[in-house]
Design a protein around this motif. Structure first.
Motif, PDB file in Angstrom:
ATOM      1  N   CYS A   1      45.236  46.825  33.792  1.00  0.00           N
ATOM      2  CA  CYS A   1      43.855  46.694  34.689  1.00  0.00           C
ATOM      3  C   CYS A   1      42.926  45.922  33.899  1.00  0.00           C
ATOM      4  N   TRP A   2      43.072  45.868  32.592  1.00  0.00           N
ATOM      5  CA  TRP A   2      42.129  44.671  31.735  1.00  0.00           C
ATOM      6  C   TRP A   2      42.683  43.366  31.878  1.00  0.00           C
ATOM      7  N   LEU A   3      44.034  42.984  32.048  1.00  0.00           N
ATOM      8  CA  LEU A   3      44.412  41.939  32.165  1.00  0.00           C
ATOM      9  C   LEU A   3      43.810  41.162  33.707  1.00  0.00           C
ATOM     10  N   TYR A   4      43.998  42.096  34.477  1.00  0.00           N
ATOM     11  CA  TYR A   4      43.870  41.639  35.961  1.00  0.00           C
ATOM     12  C   TYR A   4      42.166  41.385  35.895  1.00  0.00           C
ATOM     13  N   GLY A   5      41.576  42.105  35.209  1.00  0.00           N
ATOM     14  CA  GLY A   5      39.973  41.895  35.376  1.00  0.00           C
ATOM     15  C   GLY A   5      39.516  40.419  34.980  1.00  0.00           C
ATOM     16  N   GLU A   6      40.272  40.206  33.819  1.00  0.00           N
ATOM     17  CA  GLU A   6      39.847  38.849  33.048  1.00  0.00           C
ATOM     18  C   GLU A   6      40.512  37.684  34.163  1.00  0.00           C
ATOM     19  N   VAL A   7      41.474  37.857  34.713  1.00  0.00           N
ATOM     20  CA  VAL A   7      42.099  36.881  35.514  1.00  0.00           C
ATOM     21  C   VAL A   7      41.260  36.766  36.972  1.00  0.00           C
ATOM     22  N   LEU A   8      41.104  37.897  37.447  1.00  0.00           N
ATOM     23  CA  LEU A   8      40.005  38.008  38.763  1.00  0.00           C
ATOM     24  C   LEU A   8      38.961  37.358  38.585  1.00  0.00           C
ATOM     25  N   SER A   9      38.408  37.682  37.487  1.00  0.00           N
ATOM     26  CA  SER A   9      37.025  37.007  36.823  1.00  0.00           C
ATOM     27  C   SER A   9      37.048  35.416  37.056  1.00  0.00           C
ATOM     28  N   PHE A  10      37.977  34.982  36.284  1.00  0.00           N
ATOM     29  CA  PHE A  10      38.250  33.660  36.153  1.00  0.00           C
ATOM     30  C   PHE A  10      37.969  32.833  37.520  1.00  0.00           C
ATOM     31  N   HIS A  11      39.076  33.151  38.378  1.00  0.00           N
ATOM     32  CA  HIS A  11      39.444  32.619  39.779  1.00  0.00           C
ATOM     33  C   HIS A  11      38.077  32.849  40.507  1.00  0.00           C
ATOM     34  N   LEU A  12      37.515  33.971  40.590  1.00  0.00           N
ATOM     35  CA  LEU A  12      36.320  34.100  41.530  1.00  0.00           C
ATOM     36  C   LEU A  12      35.079  33.306  40.938  1.00  0.00           C
ATOM     37  N   SER A  13      34.944  33.074  39.655  1.00  0.00           N
ATOM     38  CA  SER A  13      33.839  32.098  38.854  1.00  0.00           C
ATOM     39  C   SER A  13      34.170  30.907  39.450  1.00  0.00           C
ATOM     40  N   ARG A  14      35.421  30.136  39.696  1.00  0.00           N
ATOM     41  CA  ARG A  14      35.679  29.147  40.031  1.00  0.00           C
ATOM     42  C   ARG A  14      35.328  28.925  41.566  1.00  0.00           C
ATOM     43  N   PHE A  15      35.763  30.177  42.357  1.00  0.00           N
ATOM     44  CA  PHE A  15      35.571  30.090  43.731  1.00  0.00           C
ATOM     45  C   PHE A  15      33.873  30.006  44.145  1.00  0.00           C
ATOM     46  N   LEU A  16      33.434  30.660  43.314  1.00  0.00           N
ATOM     47  CA  LEU A  16      31.713  30.657  43.557  1.00  0.00           C
ATOM     48  C   LEU A  16      31.012  29.410  43.013  1.00  0.00           C
ATOM     49  N   GLY A  17      31.883  28.716  42.282  1.00  0.00           N
ATOM     50  CA  GLY A  17      31.139  27.372  41.666  1.00  0.00           C
ATOM     51  C   GLY A  17      30.580  27.291  40.408  1.00  0.00           C
ATOM     52  N   PHE A  18      30.816  28.543  39.504  1.00  0.00           N
ATOM     53  CA  PHE A  18      30.279  28.964  38.352  1.00  0.00           C
ATOM     54  C   PHE A  18      31.372  28.160  37.180  1.00  0.00           C
ATOM     55  N   HIS A  19      30.896  27.551  36.221  1.00  0.00           N
ATOM     56  CA  HIS A  19      32.036  26.978  35.539  1.00  0.00           C
ATOM     57  C   HIS A  19      31.877  27.621  33.894  1.00  0.00           C
ATOM     58  N   ASN A  20      31.504  28.727  33.872  1.00  0.00           N
ATOM     59  CA  ASN A  20      31.089  29.380  32.556  1.00  0.00           C
ATOM     60  C   ASN A  20      32.351  30.355  32.164  1.00  0.00           C
ATOM     61  N   VAL A  21      33.252  30.268  32.779  1.00  0.00           N
ATOM     62  CA  VAL A  21      34.484  31.497  32.377  1.00  0.00           C
ATOM     63  C   VAL A  21      35.598  30.791  31.917  1.00  0.00           C
ATOM     64  N   PRO A  22      36.068  30.834  30.682  1.00  0.00           N
ATOM     65  CA  PRO A  22      36.953  30.107  30.087  1.00  0.00           C
ATOM     66  C   PRO A  22      38.494  30.464  31.017  1.00  0.00           C
ATOM     67  N   LEU A  23      39.395  29.426  31.050  1.00  0.00           N
ATOM     68  CA  LEU A  23      40.583  29.576  31.974  1.00  0.00           C
ATOM     69  C   LEU A  23      41.624  30.672  31.427  1.00  0.00           C
ATOM     70  N   VAL A  24      41.917  31.517  32.375  1.00  0.00           N
ATOM     71  CA  VAL A  24      42.716  32.663  32.189  1.00  0.00           C
ATOM     72  C   VAL A  24      44.005  32.756  33.012  1.00  0.00           C
ATOM     73  N   THR A  25      45.278  32.886  32.363  1.00  0.00           N
ATOM     74  CA  THR A  25      46.344  33.228  33.382  1.00  0.00           C
ATOM     75  C   THR A  25      47.166  34.204  32.696  1.00  0.00           C
ATOM     76  N   LEU A  26      48.093  34.682  33.762  1.00  0.00           N
ATOM     77  CA  LEU A  26      48.867  35.853  33.362  1.00  0.00           C
ATOM     78  C   LEU A  26      50.476  35.118  32.623  1.00  0.00           C
ATOM     79  N   SER A  27      51.165  35.625  31.779  1.00  0.00           N
ATOM     80  CA  SER A  27      52.325  35.097  31.394  1.00  0.00           C
ATOM     81  C   SER A  27      53.414  36.538  31.247  1.00  0.00           C
ATOM     82  N   HIS A  28      54.477  36.511  31.821  1.00  0.00           N
ATOM     83  CA  HIS A  28      55.454  37.473  31.667  1.00  0.00           C
ATOM     84  C   HIS A  28      56.327  37.226  30.480  1.00  0.00           C
ATOM     85  N   LEU A  29      56.301  38.316  29.827  1.00  0.00           N
ATOM     86  CA  LEU A  29      57.144  38.288  28.236  1.00  0.00           C
ATOM     87  C   LEU A  29      58.515  38.291  28.458  1.00  0.00           C
TER      88      LEU A  29
END
Length: 424
Positions: A170-198
């Motif tokens: 839940c915590w990881l998804y919140g970060e990733v969703l926030s980043f992609h929504l910020s870019r979709f909205l044209g807000f450039h104030n959220v650092p890039l985030v991506t998921l990585s499988h261990l």
């Protein structure tokens, strides 16, 4: 002969001005016509979104379209096409314009806000990060919040430094969703985030020495982490916004404190107004509500960093799942109050919200497609998303698409209310 030549030149100039005016009026009607028809199909809405200021495609078309929109406001036309007083402007004691048309930050301040990475740049960076190998892991370095001792700072083979978040989904998804929504909205104030499988087959984790460190740190070999862009020269010197401190009830064009702020202070304040909208959309109560329960309002804004005059919104992990599923009702009421405490906006933000609200179903579907394209994990959760707050907890389910629909409408309704208040 000279008099005749002057008459001919005068007629020629009059003809040129008339032709230009007719051309502009035609282009204006074409754009308005396309806007009315755009809600009929997602593809048309996508073209409208792409032409808003701040995006990459079709620079010439975007510039012309935004200029026509700006001219509409400058001529005294409101969001709804009604007459407004175009003289509603606020000036600083230092001589520059702060607010124009009652609810918009002035153009001369807008250009001072530092731009973020373009869409092409962040996509190129994301691809590079996913294919890079972790060269070093600094598990003793401060990285992210202090509630997870398994977080680590890593250095990748492509030169990027990333903050690794080792937490439940839940915590990881919140970060990733926030980043992609910020870019979709044209807000450039959220650092890039991506998921990585261990797993050892993933390009990120094939370094044997890193695998040993992962094992020593107690990382699950089949787990998932988030990689967040590290802002190594950022500081926490971000003052609490005046509408949170209680210095003012609502930030609007009649607020006398606006005239006393410097350009640097106003540049940060402009980004605050985007932040309030963004936090309401994602359900992130932690950033501003943190200060509701702390008497020392001179401390920095929670979960925010600063690089010069660039504001960064970090630690968005409570967004969506945690905030919207588990938050008490009074927190959502407080978030609504924060939204209503702002009545000055960036012009491009209003345009973006207006376009999305005009066909909110297609807008949310576009976001879902973008998210699935860049984060395959979400392709199997297009309608209802599920995650765990803690490893052994039951799954939480949330209809994030309906949440977005409702909140986009809320934000645009609030913007309209602000405009009506100015025009009354």
């Amino acid at each position: 002969m000279l008099r005749t030549l002057r008459r001919k030149l005068g007629k020629l100039c009059l003809w040129a001005v008339t032709a230009t005016a007719v051309t502009v009026l035609w282009l204006h009607s074409e754009i308005e016509s396309q806007g009315e028809q755009g809600s009929l199909h997602t593809g048309r809405l996508e073209r409208r979104v792409q032409q808003l200021p701040g995006d990459e495609p079709n620079l010439a078309t975007r510039t012309l379209a935004s200029q026509i929109r700006d001219d509409r406001y400058k001529d005294g036309r409101s969001l709804n096409g009604t007459d407004t007083d175009s003289r509603l402007k606020t000036f600083s004691q230092y001589g520059f314009r702060v607010v124009e048309d009652g609810i918009f930050w002035s153009e001369e301040l807008e250009v001072l806000v530092p731009a973020g990475e373009s869409d092409n740049d962040w996509r190129r960076t994301l691809t590079s990060i996913r294919n890079a190998t972790v060269l070093e892991m600094y598990d003793d370095a401060p990285c992210g919040d202090r509630t997870s001792k398994k977080n680590a700072l890593i250095r990748l083979s492509d030169g990027n430094l990333m903050c690794v978040r080792y937490k439940s989904s839940c915590w990881l998804y919140g970060e990733v969703l926030s980043f992609h929504l910020s870019r979709f909205l044209g807000f450039h104030n959220v650092p890039l985030v991506t998921l990585s499988h261990l797993n050892q087959e993933h390009p990120n984790w094939r370094n044997p020495s890193v695998q040993w460190t992962m094992k020593e740190s107690g990382w699950d070999e089949d787990g998932t982490v988030s990689l967040m862009q590290w802002l190594d020269d950022a500081t926490e010197d971000v003052p609490v916004p005046p509408f949170v401190k209680g210095d003012i009830k609502q930030l609007n064009s009649s607020d006398p404190t606006l005239q006393q702020l410097t350009r640097d202070e106003l540049t940060i304040l402009i980004q605050y107004t985007d932040m309030v909208i963004f936090d309401y959309l994602i359900g992130h109560y932690d950033r501003l509500m943190f200060h509701e329960f702390h008497s020392d309002l001179n401390q920095p804004t929670h979960n925010a960093l600063r690089q010069g005059n660039k504001l960064w919104l970090i630690d968005n992990e409570t967004a969506f799942f945690f905030a919207l599923k588990l938050s008490p009702a009074h927190r959502l009421v407080t978030m609504r109050r924060f939204l209503e405490s702002v009545c000055i906006f960036r012009r491009k933000t209003v345009e973006r919200m207006r376009t999305l609200a005009s066909d909110v179903d297609s807008a949310v579907e576009m976001f879902t497609n973008t998210l699935s394209d860049w984060e395959p994990t979400f392709s199997a959760m297009r309608d209802t998303m599920s995650c765990r707050i803690l490893k052994n907890w039951p799954l939480l389910y949330i209809d994030y698409k309906q949440t977005l629909r409702d909140r986009i409408k809320d934000v645009y309704a609030h913007i309209n209310n602000c405009e009506k208040a100015v025009g009354s």
